[in-house]
Structures are given as structure tokens and as C-alpha cells.
Design a protein around this motif. Structure first.
Motif, PDB file in Angstrom:
ATOM      1  N   ASN A 195     -18.850  17.944   3.621  1.00 20.92           N
ATOM      2  CA  ASN A 195     -18.354  18.267   4.964  1.00 20.92           C
ATOM      3  C   ASN A 195     -17.404  17.219   5.521  1.00 20.92           C
ATOM      4  N   GLY A 196     -16.571  16.634   4.660  1.00 19.51           N
ATOM      5  CA  GLY A 196     -15.531  15.729   5.117  1.00 19.51           C
ATOM      6  C   GLY A 196     -15.941  14.277   5.282  1.00 19.51           C
TER       7      GLY A 196
ATOM      8  N   TRP B  83     -14.523  21.136   1.584  1.00 20.66           N
ATOM      9  CA  TRP B  83     -13.213  21.136   2.243  1.00 20.66           C
ATOM     10  C   TRP B  83     -12.157  20.810   1.210  1.00 20.66           C
TER      11      TRP B  83
ATOM     12  N   ALA C  33      -5.966  21.398   6.002  1.00 20.90           N
ATOM     13  CA  ALA C  33      -7.291  21.482   5.386  1.00 20.90           C
ATOM     14  C   ALA C  33      -7.915  22.840   5.655  1.00 20.90           C
TER      15      ALA C  33
ATOM     16  N   THR D 245     -11.957  24.983   4.899  1.00 22.38           N
ATOM     17  CA  THR D 245     -13.338  24.892   4.433  1.00 22.38           C
ATOM     18  C   THR D 245     -13.813  26.254   3.938  1.00 22.38           C
TER      19      THR D 245
END
Length: 163
Positions: free
Chosen positions: A87-88, A63, A55, A57
Motif C-alpha cells: 500500500n505504498g 500500487w 500511480a 492501485t
């Protein structure tokens, strides 16, 4: 800024790995505490194992996660991705990155992803077709997503090139 951990979950049962899918956990206090794992990709027994998740960002709450998996009706490995815009906390439905899925017969393995913080994303992986090794680079500019092939880096290459 959130921190994110991403991994393939599963367990060994009778000398065989049984995948529980790709999961993520996030921290908003620099890793002091972590959220319970969230399933990003549920296991699909008919498709085999999804593995090697990575992953990146852009630092603005977006992300991108990538991994290798077996596509429906296809017995080779392909690279898939999912996007989070919060933000996930939550993730988009997984999609294949390149248009040859699921009809190609090449093994697409070991994906990595990077962002430049200005809306551009790069995904690189190795492709094993017949006896040749290829390194491919795909690019995404801004959202909504539309991956497109940018560079065929080379033939006869094995392994990864750091982004």
C-alpha cells in the motif's frame, strides 16, 4: 485502503529547476493526515529530470507508479515503473517498461497507468519518433512483473487517450 500522492519534488535555483526525484506520501484516513514524503526515485544528475509521475492501485494493496525519465547513456525520455506491494509504504527498484530502452531514440512521454483489480495493469503513453506521433499500450498480468507490448494504438496521434 490507502490513498497515495505522487509527485516530482524539487526547487527553482537561479532560474533552473533542480529535481529532488519522485516522491510519494500516503494516507490511511482518507486524506486527513499524510505520511512524510518517501523517495521513490532519487535524482540522478547525469540523467536529467524525471517527471509526470502517475500511480494506480488494484485495491488489494498493490500500487504501480510510472513516470518519464532519461535513461543512463540515453538522451531521450523513456517510461519507467516501480511497484509497491504494501500500500505504498515501500517501492521496488525502478525499471524501464519497454525493451527498447536505452537504445531507442524516441521520446516516450506522458505515461498513465490503470488496474482492473484482478491482477491486470495497463500503461499507455505517447511516443514521438522523428515527426510521427505514436500511442503505445503495454500490459502486465499478475505478479511477478513482466511488461509486454499489447497494442500499437496508432501513428500520427498526439496527446493521450484516457484509459
Amino acid at each position: 485502503q490507502a490513498c497515495l500522492a505522487l509527485w516530482e519534488s524539487g526547487q527553482w535555483i537561479d532560474d533552473a529547476w533542480v529535481s529532488s526525484g519522485i516522491v510519494s506520501s500516503r494516507s490511511t484516513d482518507l486524506g486527513a493526515t499524510w505520511s512524510p514524503p518517501t523517495t521513490l526515485l532519487a535524482p540522478r544528475p547525469e540523467e536529467g529530470r524525471s517527471s509526470f509521475p502517475r500511480a494506480a492501485t488494484d485495491g488489494r494493496g498493490h500500487w504501480t507508479a510510472v513516470w518519464q525519465t532519461r535513461s543512463t547513456g540515453d538522451r531521450d525520455l523513456d517510461v519507467w515503473s516501480s511497484l509497491s506491494t504494501d500500500n505504498g509504504r515501500t517501492w521496488s527498484a525502478p525499471t524501464p517498461i519497454h525493451s527498447e530502452d536505452p537504445v531507442d531514440q524516441a521520446e516516450d512521454v506522458f505515461p498513465v497507468v490503470a488496474a482492473d483489480g484482478r491482477g491486470r495493469w495497463l500503461v499507455q503513453w505517447s511516443r514521438r519518433a522523428n515527426v510521427e506521433g505514436h500511442v503505445l499500450l503495454y500490459r502486465l498480468s499478475d505478479l511477478p512483473r513482466a511488461w509486454w507490448r499489447d497494442i500499437h494504438v496508432g501513428v500520427g496521434i498526439t496527446g493521450s487517450i484516457p484509459l
